[in-house]
Design an enzyme around this catalytic site. Structure first.
Site, PDB file in Angstrom:
ATOM      1  N   SER A   1       5.962   0.273  -1.498  1.00 32.80           N
ATOM      2  CA  SER A   1       5.650   0.175  -2.839  1.00 32.80           C
ATOM      3  C   SER A   1       4.317   0.136  -3.275  1.00 32.80           C
ATOM      4  O   SER A   1       3.795   0.824  -4.175  1.00 32.80           O
ATOM      5  CB  SER A   1       6.541  -0.465  -3.804  1.00 32.80           C
ATOM      6  OG  SER A   1       6.299  -1.966  -3.147  1.00 32.80           O
TER       7      SER A   1
ATOM      8  N   HIS B   1       1.708  -4.103  -6.174  1.00 32.32           N
ATOM      9  CA  HIS B   1       1.668  -2.967  -6.703  1.00 32.32           C
ATOM     10  C   HIS B   1       0.481  -2.685  -7.419  1.00 32.32           C
ATOM     11  O   HIS B   1      -0.197  -1.624  -7.212  1.00 32.32           O
ATOM     12  CB  HIS B   1       2.851  -3.195  -7.862  1.00 32.32           C
ATOM     13  CG  HIS B   1       4.147  -2.793  -7.278  1.00 32.32           C
ATOM     14  ND1 HIS B   1       5.319  -2.801  -8.153  1.00 32.32           N
ATOM     15  CD2 HIS B   1       4.587  -2.863  -6.066  1.00 32.32           C
ATOM     16  CE1 HIS B   1       6.662  -2.756  -7.390  1.00 32.32           C
ATOM     17  NE2 HIS B   1       6.066  -2.723  -6.192  1.00 32.32           N
TER      18      HIS B   1
END
Length: 236
Positions: free
Chosen positions: A130, A181
């Site tokens: 991610s 992230h």
């Protein structure tokens, strides 16, 4: 391998293969693939993730730097890899077409590393693609900023929706590594401002692009080789 977006399919295949290996290792240790409820169907044992290259706090990652790379291709459950590969197949081909396959691979690997550098600096242990995927979103957001064409506005809207989906997922699924992230997104945004958003055309430009792609590919291969050698020697 498909002619369109071949590197995206390579990333998809490698991520699924690594997940398959980790799932088999978990089944061998625990005898089950259904531990922990719906969000952990196909969940991977913690010691398996550790042996295969989970990213650790920075004081450990410095001694085992391949973990910054191997963690990008590891996932903790079927839902985890399923969601990440869905995002990859949705936005990856656009970026691969925009930058060319070699530079796209470089972007994916470098943004993933950037995510885990920040994550490990704040003491997190985590896995998943991610951070690299937020890096791809960061690249596209950097490209679309300041451009008012209908196509760019539609793409920008799509990216904002993905950011909202990922934020909502963070409230549903525990253990989301927001530092990975953020690090991936920031690295991608920076690359989006530096790199020309078109495939390389001139001879020197193509050579630089191929060098970037080979650097990223060899970094991934070398990282998994070092992870395998470390796993054979015993727990890190």
């Amino acid at each position: 391998m498909p002619e369109a977006a071949p590197v995206t399919y390579v990333i998809l295949t490698l991520s699924c293969l690594v997940y398959g290996v980790s799932l088999l290792a978990t089944f061998r240790e625990t005898g089950t693939l259904m531990a922990g409820g719906i969000f952990n169907i196909g969940g991977i044992a913690g010691d398996v993730l550790l042996r295969l290259g989970e990213s650790l706090p920075l004081f450990l990652n410095i001694h085992y730097p391949w973990r910054f790379v191997t963690a990008i291709f590891l996932h903790v459950s079927l839902m985890h890899i399923g969601f990440n590969m869905w995002v990859l197949m949705d936005i990856g081909p656009q970026i691969e077409e925009m930058y060319g396959s070699a530079r796209y691979l470089f972007i994916y690997v470098v943004t993933g590393i950037g995510g885990y550098v920040l994550s490990s600096y704040f003491g997190f242990s985590s896995v998943g693609g991610s951070g690299a995927l937020l890096g791809l979103i960061g690249v596209l957001l950097a490209v679309t900023m300041g451009r008012q064409s209908a196509g760019m506005q539609m793409l920008r809207g799509q990216l904002i929706r993905w950011l909202i989906y990922i934020a909502i997922l963070g409230f549903v699924v525990r253990g989301i590594d927001y530092m990975a992230h953020l690090g991936g997104f920031a690295t991608g945004f920076l690359l989006g401002k530096i790199l020309a958003d078109r495939p390389p055309v001139a001879g020197d430009e193509r050579k630089r692009a191929y060098a970037m792609g080979w650097f990223a590919a060899l970094t991934v291969v070398a990282s998994f080789v070092m992870a395998a050698m470390s796993a054979l020697r015993g727990p890190s």
